[in-house]
Design a protein around this motif. Structure first.
Motif, mmCIF file in Angstrom:
data_model
loop_
_atom_site.group_PDB
_atom_site.id
_atom_site.type_symbol
_atom_site.label_atom_id
_atom_site.label_comp_id
_atom_site.label_asym_id
_atom_site.label_seq_id
_atom_site.Cartn_x
_atom_site.Cartn_y
_atom_site.Cartn_z
ATOM 1 N N HIS A 1 25.876 -23.325 -12.785
ATOM 2 C CA HIS A 1 27.410 -24.286 -11.815
ATOM 3 C C HIS A 1 28.802 -22.911 -12.831
ATOM 4 O O HIS A 1 29.513 -23.324 -11.918
ATOM 5 N N HIS A 2 28.375 -22.537 -13.051
ATOM 6 C CA HIS A 2 29.369 -21.489 -13.518
ATOM 7 C C HIS A 2 29.770 -20.476 -12.511
ATOM 8 O O HIS A 2 30.780 -20.272 -13.044
ATOM 9 N N PRO B 1 26.291 -34.578 -12.682
ATOM 10 C CA PRO B 1 27.580 -33.926 -13.152
ATOM 11 C C PRO B 1 27.496 -32.519 -12.079
ATOM 12 O O PRO B 1 26.904 -31.657 -12.766
ATOM 13 N N GLN B 2 28.907 -31.954 -11.269
ATOM 14 C CA GLN B 2 29.042 -30.657 -10.621
ATOM 15 C C GLN B 2 28.773 -29.980 -12.688
ATOM 16 O O GLN B 2 28.544 -28.819 -12.637
ATOM 17 N N SER B 3 29.960 -30.150 -13.412
ATOM 18 C CA SER B 3 29.898 -28.924 -15.064
ATOM 19 C C SER B 3 28.284 -29.189 -15.826
ATOM 20 O O SER B 3 28.414 -28.712 -16.822
ATOM 21 N N SER B 4 27.287 -29.954 -15.351
ATOM 22 C CA SER B 4 25.894 -30.209 -16.000
ATOM 23 C C SER B 4 24.971 -29.233 -16.179
ATOM 24 O O SER B 4 25.097 -28.795 -14.820
ATOM 25 N N ASN C 1 22.483 -28.658 -13.105
ATOM 26 C CA ASN C 1 23.632 -27.852 -11.281
ATOM 27 C C ASN C 1 23.125 -27.052 -11.331
ATOM 28 O O ASN C 1 23.961 -25.993 -11.524
ATOM 29 N N PRO D 1 24.161 -23.571 -7.629
ATOM 30 C CA PRO D 1 24.561 -25.487 -7.890
ATOM 31 C C PRO D 1 24.946 -26.285 -7.252
ATOM 32 O O PRO D 1 25.179 -25.492 -6.307
ATOM 33 N N ASN E 1 28.113 -28.473 -5.169
ATOM 34 C CA ASN E 1 29.809 -28.933 -5.082
ATOM 35 C C ASN E 1 30.003 -30.034 -4.404
ATOM 36 O O ASN E 1 28.741 -30.918 -3.187
#
Length: 172
Positions: free
Chosen positions: A63-64, A122-125, A128, A131, A133
């Motif tokens: 997700h980064h 969750p997108q920051s998980s 993900n 990734p 969005n």
């Protein structure tokens, strides 16, 4: 062979639309080819700076990754590779009518599952990892419904034209 086809369909030849084996591609095959080619294109575009914004933030997975295809859809190297693989499968499936239907229906189901996963994680998980969005989630919903609709619609077109696939089983 013409007599056999006529026996199955009593409509005059001018009214019959047939997708015989000699024809280049049948409707499900055309749909699978177009969908597969679109995935190949998107997979390639995900590696092109400018079309993919934040290209310097493109990571292998997770997700980064700061890269966005068309400035909207979250992508990573893994995400682009998945698009390329899915595209190859679609193009190969277009070679056979049954494989085309399976690609459209099962592929559509996979995208509906990805939509659900995208909503649940969750997108920051760390889960993900591709990734996804919000834009990806909506696109996955559209792709899932669209691919399944193509599978059903193209099959209906064939059946309306009187072209029913023969079963693979031989009667004994």
């Amino acid at each position: 062979m013409e007599r056999e086809d006529t026996a199955r369909d009593s409509r005059p030849a001018a009214q019959r639309k047939s997708f015989r084996r000699g024809d280049a591609r049948r409707p499900p095959q055309v749909a699978a080819l177009v969908v597969g080619a679109a995935f190949l294109l998107v997979g390639v575009l995900g590696f092109i700076p400018g079309i993919t914004t934040g290209y310097d933030g493109l990571e292998f997975a997770g997700h980064h990754s700061g890269a966005r295809l068309f400035g909207v859809f979250a992508v990573s190297i893994l995400h682009n590779l998945v698009h390329l693989l899915f595209g190859v499968v679609g193009v190969l499936a277009a070679g056979k009518r049954a494989a085309s239907r399976v690609f459209l229906m099962v592929g559509g189901g996979i995208y509906l599952l990805l939509w659900i996963v995208g909503l649940a994680i969750p997108q920051s998980s760390p889960g993900n990892f591709l990734p996804f969005n919000v834009a990806d989630n909506w696109l996955h919903l559209g792709l899932g419904v669209g691919m399944m609709a193509l599978g059903v619609f193209t099959t209906a077109l064939e059946r309306k034209a009187g072209d029913y696939p023969e079963p693979d089983l031989q009667h004994q």
